[in-house]
Design an enzyme around this catalytic site. Structure first.
Site, PDB file in Angstrom:
ATOM      1  N   CYS A  29     -93.402 -73.939 -31.480  1.00 36.86           N
ATOM      2  CA  CYS A  29     -93.832 -72.272 -31.273  1.00 36.86           C
ATOM      3  C   CYS A  29     -93.383 -70.903 -30.499  1.00 36.86           C
ATOM      4  CB  CYS A  29     -94.857 -72.117 -30.463  1.00 36.86           C
ATOM      5  SG  CYS A  29     -95.078 -70.202 -29.425  1.00 36.86           S
ATOM      6  N   CYS A  32     -93.304 -70.451 -26.974  1.00 35.86           N
ATOM      7  CA  CYS A  32     -93.834 -71.426 -25.842  1.00 35.86           C
ATOM      8  C   CYS A  32     -91.687 -71.589 -25.613  1.00 35.86           C
ATOM      9  CB  CYS A  32     -94.437 -71.954 -26.836  1.00 35.86           C
ATOM     10  SG  CYS A  32     -96.578 -71.795 -27.441  1.00 35.86           S
TER      11      CYS A  32
END
Length: 140
Positions: A29, A32
């Site tokens: 991600c 993230c």
């Protein structure tokens, strides 16, 4: 950050006293990965505040338990209660503000942070300008 898995979740959280943060994310991600240095700085600035990480790909049952629908998601918790949730990329200053105000009575009572209202000087300035303008017109 301490990595939580299904195997160590209960035993790790049973040792925590006070508020803590659980960050849900994944290695693949982008947002993230963007949050990683922000959370590292948050940990350095708040060494007593515990920050945990759950990889939603490695522990989908924990993600399901917490009903995670998007990552990154960060839950500020105390005991087994979620106090506040942030979704997506969140600036350091916002996360620090939350940590600094978790014990605020207004937040504990309502679940919302107290927002300082800024003073609006538009109407007093407008009134003073109109009065000055009228005074100038009467002087002519």
């Amino acid at each position: 950050m301490i990595k939580l898995t299904s195997e160590n979740f209960e035993s790790t959280l049973n040792t925590v006293n006070g508020a803590y943060l659980i960050k849900f994310g994944s290695k693949t991600c982008g947002p993230c990965n963007t949050m990683a240095p922000v959370l590292e700085k948050l940990q350095v600035e708040n060494s007593e505040f515990k920050i945990f990480e759950i990889d939603t790909n490695e522990s989908p049952e924990l993600a399901g338990h917490f009903q995670i629908r998007s990552v990154p998601t960060m839950h500020f918790c105390e005991g087994r209660e979620i106090l506040y949730t942030c979704n997506g990329i969140t600036p350091f200053k916002d996360l620090q503000y939350i940590i600094n105000n978790l014990d605020d009575p207004t937040f504990r009572e309502s679940g919302e942070f107290k927002v300082e209202k800024s003073k609006n000087y538009f109407y007093p300035i407008l009134f003073a300008s109109v009065v000055a303008f009228v005074a100038i017109l009467m002087a002519i």
